[in-house]
Scaffold this motif. Structure first.
Motif, PDB file in Angstrom:
ATOM      1  N   HIS A   1      -6.094   2.177 -15.548  1.00 28.03           N
ATOM      2  CA  HIS A   1      -4.765   2.508 -16.031  1.00 28.03           C
ATOM      3  C   HIS A   1      -4.715   3.018 -17.476  1.00 28.03           C
ATOM      4  CE1 HIS A   1      -4.563  -0.334 -12.705  1.00 28.03           C
ATOM      5  NE2 HIS A   1      -3.388   0.178 -12.402  1.00 28.03           N
ATOM      6  N   GLU A   2      -5.285   2.306 -18.424  1.00 26.89           N
ATOM      7  CA  GLU A   2      -5.188   2.674 -19.835  1.00 26.89           C
ATOM      8  C   GLU A   2      -6.568   2.941 -20.420  1.00 26.89           C
ATOM      9  OE1 GLU A   2      -2.699   0.547 -22.428  1.00 26.89           O
ATOM     10  OE2 GLU A   2      -1.339  -0.170 -20.891  1.00 26.89           O
TER      11      GLU A   2
ATOM     12  N   CYS B   1      -1.825   7.294 -18.225  1.00 28.91           N
ATOM     13  CA  CYS B   1      -2.504   6.487 -19.255  1.00 28.91           C
ATOM     14  C   CYS B   1      -1.707   5.256 -19.639  1.00 28.91           C
ATOM     15  CB  CYS B   1      -2.812   7.332 -20.496  1.00 28.91           C
ATOM     16  SG  CYS B   1      -1.381   8.214 -21.164  1.00 28.91           S
ATOM     17  N   GLY B   2      -1.222   4.534 -18.641  1.00 32.76           N
ATOM     18  CA  GLY B   2      -0.615   3.240 -18.870  1.00 32.76           C
ATOM     19  C   GLY B   2       0.641   3.264 -19.712  1.00 32.76           C
TER      20      GLY B   2
ATOM     21  N   TYR C   1      -0.657   9.271 -31.292  1.00 29.61           N
ATOM     22  CA  TYR C   1      -1.558   9.098 -30.152  1.00 29.61           C
ATOM     23  C   TYR C   1      -2.264  10.408 -29.812  1.00 29.61           C
ATOM     24  CZ  TYR C   1      -3.121   6.976 -25.749  1.00 29.61           C
ATOM     25  OH  TYR C   1      -3.887   6.456 -24.729  1.00 29.61           O
TER      26      TYR C   1
ATOM     27  N   GLY D   1       2.498   5.398 -15.107  1.00 29.22           N
ATOM     28  CA  GLY D   1       1.531   4.626 -15.889  1.00 29.22           C
ATOM     29  C   GLY D   1       0.205   4.470 -15.180  1.00 29.22           C
TER      30      GLY D   1
ATOM     31  N   LYS E   1     -10.926   9.823 -18.581  1.00 29.01           N
ATOM     32  CA  LYS E   1      -9.612   9.300 -18.966  1.00 29.01           C
ATOM     33  C   LYS E   1      -8.871  10.280 -19.872  1.00 29.01           C
ATOM     34  CE  LYS E   1      -6.419   6.270 -18.925  1.00 29.01           C
ATOM     35  NZ  LYS E   1      -5.674   6.054 -17.666  1.00 29.01           N
TER      36      LYS E   1
ATOM     37  N   ALA F   1       0.235  -3.235 -18.237  1.00 26.74           N
ATOM     38  CA  ALA F   1      -0.755  -3.851 -19.123  1.00 26.74           C
ATOM     39  C   ALA F   1      -1.453  -5.015 -18.435  1.00 26.74           C
ATOM     40  CB  ALA F   1      -0.082  -4.323 -20.412  1.00 26.74           C
TER      41      ALA F   1
END
Length: 344
Positions: free
Chosen positions: A204-205, A144-145, A89, A140, A228, A171
């Motif tokens: 969130h993500e 970044c979730g 990631y 989260g 982000k 999610a």
């Protein structure tokens, strides 16, 4: 080296044990495939592969129970493959872009993370919600979730079940908020840049940010992802803060489980972030096709990991433990959305 250590399989004593281990790993990827296929169905395409796979895993657990015979492989997916996914990631984080173009956003992102974590913890305390799940949801929401939850969970000694619940909630709610942003966009007095900053600083993500910003155009999407990325960038110092807190909390404990292992996967995350930012595509030519392939592998690894976690979820515990943390996280997310909107 970090990646090798993260994915190295445990030594097996017999062929039958090896078969069971491979069977468990293969099973998590099979459920991940079903999640991928379900995410292609209209309606579920907004939910995403990760959430769909978790839903399938949880449903399987309630109907058929936990597949004990292949537990070793499932545990490997939920723990070792998790670390491999977090390492890969790191390639998604362009440090150079954040440092050169997003320093102002970085300060705002730090404020977002601090607010999200402390607000969620405070509201959870008022509601008498589960502390661990609430903490994971605050992390989260702020960072970044699912990736942030997955990175911090082993540091704070979260149970697999609590981690899975946190990932599933983040999610689902992140998707709902992202869709809500796209619905509200035509009615908001924000230009494309401001809308992008709002989306990137509050959703969130990364996938949720992309989903919400894409209808506003390329400029909005670019600035949203930059905002982000700043929050992703801050994941590393946040993890080390939690390491420090946990070590101080457990310094007088003699229990082996209280010892905090150094998260070497974060070193791998940092190394790949540096390589992706300054080496790959610069001194070492790497095509977009290769990078996209690595990103896809990362997604599949993370999905298989979440399947392993989802198989540990009991709906009975979900009903008793998840409702209040969900309420706390939702209140925090709404407040964060409103606050960021007015400071953009």
């Amino acid at each position: 080296m970090a990646l090798q250590n993260s994915i190295q399989a445990p030594k097996q004593e017999s062929p039958s044990v090896l078969v069971k281990w491979f069977g468990g790993v293969a099973f998590t990827f099979f459920i991940a495939l079903l999640g991928y296929l379900l995410a292609l169905v209209p309606g579920f395409d907004h939910v995403g592969q990760l959430a769909c796979a978790i839903i399938i895993a949880v449903v399987f657990r309630q109907i058929f129970g936990y597949p004990e015979v292949i537990r070793s492989g499932i545990a490997f997916s939920s723990k070792r493959l998790l670390r491999a996914a977090i390492i890969l990631y790191g390639l998604k984080l362009n440090i150079d872009t954040v440092l050169h173009d997003g320093l102002g956003l970085l300060v705002r992102d730090a404020g977002v993370i601090i607010f999200a974590i402390f607000a969620t913890i405070w509201i959870a305390k008022v509601l008498k919600a589960d502390k661990m799940i609430s903490l994971l949801l605050g992390i989260g929401t702020g960072v970044c979730g699912a990736a942030a939850i997955a990175a911090v969970a082993p540091i704070v000694k979260s149970r697999d079940e609590d981690t899975a619940i946190g990932v599933g909630i983040i999610a689902l709610m992140g998707t709902i908020f992202a869709i809500g942003y796209t619905i509200l966009r035509p009615f908001l007095p924000l230009d494309a840049i401001d809308y992008g900053i709002w989306s990137g600083s509050s959703l969130h993500e990364v996938a949720h940010v992309a989903l919400a910003a894409e209808p506003a155009g390329e400029q909005a999407t670019a600035i949203a992802l930059l905002a982000k990325l700043g929050r992703v960038f801050l994941l590393v110092p946040l993890c080390f803060i939690f390491i420090y807190i946990m070590k101080r909390k457990n310094k007088d404990s003699e229990q082996p489980d209280a010892k905090i292992e150094f998260p070497w996967f974060l070193v791998g995350f940092i190394i790949l972030s540096v390589l992706g930012s300054y080496v790959f595509g610069h001194s070492i030519p790497v095509s977009d096709g290769v990078m996209n392939a690595v990103f896809n592998i990362t997604t599949w690894l993370l999905t298989a990991t979440m399947v392993g976690l989802g198989l540990n979820v009991s709906l009975r515990d979900l009903r008793t433990k998840a409702l209040k943390p969900l309420i706390a996280m939702t209140i925090t997310s709404v407040c964060l959305t409103v606050i960021v909107y007015f400071i953009v």
